[in-house]
Design a protein around this motif. Sequence first.
Motif, PDB file in Angstrom:
ATOM      1  N   ALA A  79      -9.479 -39.608  40.290  1.00  0.00           N
ATOM      2  CA  ALA A  79     -10.526 -39.187  39.367  1.00  0.00           C
ATOM      3  C   ALA A  79     -10.154 -37.925  38.588  1.00  0.00           C
ATOM      4  O   ALA A  79     -10.640 -37.706  37.480  1.00  0.00           O
ATOM      5  CB  ALA A  79     -11.829 -38.952  40.126  1.00  0.00           C
ATOM      6  N   GLU A  80      -9.275 -37.118  39.156  1.00  0.00           N
ATOM      7  CA  GLU A  80      -8.949 -35.824  38.549  1.00  0.00           C
ATOM      8  C   GLU A  80      -7.612 -35.794  37.819  1.00  0.00           C
ATOM      9  O   GLU A  80      -7.421 -35.002  36.897  1.00  0.00           O
ATOM     10  CB  GLU A  80      -8.942 -34.740  39.636  1.00  0.00           C
ATOM     11  N   TYR A  81      -6.678 -36.652  38.218  1.00  0.00           N
ATOM     12  CA  TYR A  81      -5.320 -36.621  37.671  1.00  0.00           C
ATOM     13  C   TYR A  81      -4.972 -37.962  37.035  1.00  0.00           C
ATOM     14  O   TYR A  81      -5.083 -38.998  37.685  1.00  0.00           O
ATOM     15  CB  TYR A  81      -4.307 -36.296  38.774  1.00  0.00           C
ATOM     16  N   ASP A  82      -4.532 -37.918  35.791  1.00  0.00           N
ATOM     17  CA  ASP A  82      -4.212 -39.150  35.067  1.00  0.00           C
ATOM     18  C   ASP A  82      -3.148 -39.980  35.776  1.00  0.00           C
ATOM     19  O   ASP A  82      -3.286 -41.196  35.892  1.00  0.00           O
ATOM     20  CB  ASP A  82      -3.753 -38.844  33.636  1.00  0.00           C
ATOM     21  N   LEU A  83      -2.077 -39.319  36.233  1.00  0.00           N
ATOM     22  CA  LEU A  83      -1.012 -40.070  36.919  1.00  0.00           C
ATOM     23  C   LEU A  83      -1.528 -40.731  38.196  1.00  0.00           C
ATOM     24  O   LEU A  83      -1.210 -41.893  38.470  1.00  0.00           O
ATOM     25  CB  LEU A  83       0.169 -39.163  37.255  1.00  0.00           C
ATOM     26  N   ALA A  84      -2.330 -40.015  38.952  1.00  0.00           N
ATOM     27  CA  ALA A  84      -2.903 -40.593  40.171  1.00  0.00           C
ATOM     28  C   ALA A  84      -3.809 -41.771  39.823  1.00  0.00           C
ATOM     29  O   ALA A  84      -3.842 -42.779  40.542  1.00  0.00           O
ATOM     30  CB  ALA A  84      -3.662 -39.541  40.964  1.00  0.00           C
ATOM     31  N   GLY A  85      -4.518 -41.665  38.713  1.00  0.00           N
ATOM     32  CA  GLY A  85      -5.361 -42.772  38.258  1.00  0.00           C
ATOM     33  C   GLY A  85      -4.548 -44.003  37.928  1.00  0.00           C
ATOM     34  O   GLY A  85      -4.943 -45.136  38.245  1.00  0.00           O
ATOM     35  N   ILE A  86      -3.407 -43.805  37.285  1.00  0.00           N
ATOM     36  CA  ILE A  86      -2.517 -44.929  36.974  1.00  0.00           C
ATOM     37  C   ILE A  86      -2.011 -45.570  38.265  1.00  0.00           C
ATOM     38  O   ILE A  86      -1.974 -46.793  38.390  1.00  0.00           O
ATOM     39  CB  ILE A  86      -1.350 -44.477  36.082  1.00  0.00           C
ATOM     40  N   LEU A  87      -1.642 -44.738  39.238  1.00  0.00           N
ATOM     41  CA  LEU A  87      -1.179 -45.277  40.524  1.00  0.00           C
ATOM     42  C   LEU A  87      -2.289 -46.051  41.221  1.00  0.00           C
ATOM     43  O   LEU A  87      -2.053 -47.139  41.751  1.00  0.00           O
ATOM     44  CB  LEU A  87      -0.662 -44.154  41.427  1.00  0.00           C
ATOM     45  N   ALA A  88      -3.490 -45.502  41.212  1.00  0.00           N
ATOM     46  CA  ALA A  88      -4.620 -46.186  41.845  1.00  0.00           C
ATOM     47  C   ALA A  88      -4.885 -47.524  41.165  1.00  0.00           C
ATOM     48  O   ALA A  88      -5.161 -48.529  41.842  1.00  0.00           O
ATOM     49  CB  ALA A  88      -5.866 -45.301  41.807  1.00  0.00           C
ATOM     50  N   ASP A  89      -4.787 -47.558  39.847  1.00  0.00           N
ATOM     51  CA  ASP A  89      -4.966 -48.818  39.119  1.00  0.00           C
ATOM     52  C   ASP A  89      -3.894 -49.836  39.483  1.00  0.00           C
ATOM     53  O   ASP A  89      -4.118 -51.040  39.400  1.00  0.00           O
ATOM     54  CB  ASP A  89      -4.937 -48.588  37.605  1.00  0.00           C
ATOM     55  N   GLY A  90      -2.720 -49.340  39.884  1.00  0.00           N
ATOM     56  CA  GLY A  90      -1.615 -50.217  40.233  1.00  0.00           C
ATOM     57  C   GLY A  90      -1.683 -50.792  41.632  1.00  0.00           C
ATOM     58  O   GLY A  90      -0.894 -51.656  41.989  1.00  0.00           O
ATOM     59  N   VAL A  91      -2.628 -50.327  42.417  1.00  0.00           N
ATOM     60  CA  VAL A  91      -2.780 -50.856  43.774  1.00  0.00           C
ATOM     61  C   VAL A  91      -3.418 -52.238  43.665  1.00  0.00           C
ATOM     62  O   VAL A  91      -4.499 -52.393  43.111  1.00  0.00           O
ATOM     63  CB  VAL A  91      -3.638 -49.909  44.647  1.00  0.00           C
ATOM     64  N   LEU A  92      -2.728 -53.229  44.191  1.00  0.00           N
ATOM     65  CA  LEU A  92      -3.191 -54.608  44.033  1.00  0.00           C
ATOM     66  C   LEU A  92      -4.323 -54.970  44.980  1.00  0.00           C
ATOM     67  O   LEU A  92      -5.197 -55.742  44.640  1.00  0.00           O
ATOM     68  CB  LEU A  92      -2.017 -55.568  44.234  1.00  0.00           C
ATOM     69  N   GLU A  93      -4.279 -54.442  46.180  1.00  0.00           N
ATOM     70  CA  GLU A  93      -5.288 -54.803  47.169  1.00  0.00           C
ATOM     71  C   GLU A  93      -6.448 -53.824  47.113  1.00  0.00           C
ATOM     72  O   GLU A  93      -6.252 -52.630  46.919  1.00  0.00           O
ATOM     73  CB  GLU A  93      -4.688 -54.772  48.576  1.00  0.00           C
ATOM     74  N   GLU A  94      -7.638 -54.329  47.300  1.00  0.00           N
ATOM     75  CA  GLU A  94      -8.809 -53.471  47.367  1.00  0.00           C
ATOM     76  C   GLU A  94      -8.796 -52.707  48.679  1.00  0.00           C
ATOM     77  O   GLU A  94      -8.489 -53.258  49.721  1.00  0.00           O
ATOM     78  CB  GLU A  94     -10.092 -54.307  47.286  1.00  0.00           C
ATOM     79  N   ASP A  95      -9.135 -51.452  48.628  1.00  0.00           N
ATOM     80  CA  ASP A  95      -9.225 -50.631  49.832  1.00  0.00           C
ATOM     81  C   ASP A  95     -10.647 -50.736  50.361  1.00  0.00           C
ATOM     82  O   ASP A  95     -11.597 -50.438  49.660  1.00  0.00           O
ATOM     83  CB  ASP A  95      -8.881 -49.179  49.490  1.00  0.00           C
ATOM     84  N   ASP A  96     -10.774 -51.156  51.610  1.00  0.00           N
ATOM     85  CA  ASP A  96     -12.094 -51.353  52.202  1.00  0.00           C
ATOM     86  C   ASP A  96     -12.727 -50.060  52.685  1.00  0.00           C
ATOM     87  O   ASP A  96     -13.883 -50.053  53.094  1.00  0.00           O
ATOM     88  CB  ASP A  96     -11.999 -52.321  53.384  1.00  0.00           C
ATOM     89  N   GLU A  97     -12.015 -48.985  52.688  1.00  0.00           N
ATOM     90  CA  GLU A  97     -12.530 -47.718  53.192  1.00  0.00           C
ATOM     91  C   GLU A  97     -13.480 -47.087  52.178  1.00  0.00           C
ATOM     92  O   GLU A  97     -13.299 -47.194  50.979  1.00  0.00           O
ATOM     93  CB  GLU A  97     -11.375 -46.748  53.476  1.00  0.00           C
ATOM     94  N   ASP A  98     -14.486 -46.415  52.688  1.00  0.00           N
ATOM     95  CA  ASP A  98     -15.439 -45.731  51.816  1.00  0.00           C
ATOM     96  C   ASP A  98     -15.031 -44.294  51.519  1.00  0.00           C
ATOM     97  O   ASP A  98     -15.536 -43.690  50.591  1.00  0.00           O
ATOM     98  CB  ASP A  98     -16.828 -45.716  52.469  1.00  0.00           C
TER      99      ASP A  98
END
Length: 154
Positions: A79-98
């Motif tokens: 949410a705070e870092y553009d690069l981290a956002g790109i990496l998060a978008d690249g994660v194929l599997e949904e994370d079930d953790e809250d």
Amino acid sequence: MSYFAAVLARTAVGWTAQELDLDSVETIDDIAELVRDAADGASSAVLFIEEDDEYVGIVRADGPHDEPRVFLSHASSAAEYDLAGILADGVLEEDDEDDEDDPLGDAGVVADIGTSARDLLALVRHEGTLPSDVITAVCERAGCLEALEALRVP
């Protein structure tokens, strides 16, 4: 905000390291293409990213047609870092953790070079361990710490 991004590639004669400029990337595919280009045919290539001591990102893009494998140490950093956002978008599997501070992605991304998924998760969850410490530990286990340290020398 400043980041450190380096590709470490294992060749027939040892590990090489190269810093990457990720300022113009917009997608995980852009990042994967840069990793593949930097790897230049190496048998294994790993991109390590750390930004403002807040998160570690690891990307593997070994084959020319393989989907990139992505690990992000802290989901909240997206949410705070553009690069981290790109990496998060690249994660194929949904994370079930809250919990937004949980890691996202493939924790086994560096298992074949010496750091198991369990060990990587333990490193990122250990209180007081900085992202650069995680990268150093993974590189030490892989045998590429010397190449990494050569990039960090001013």
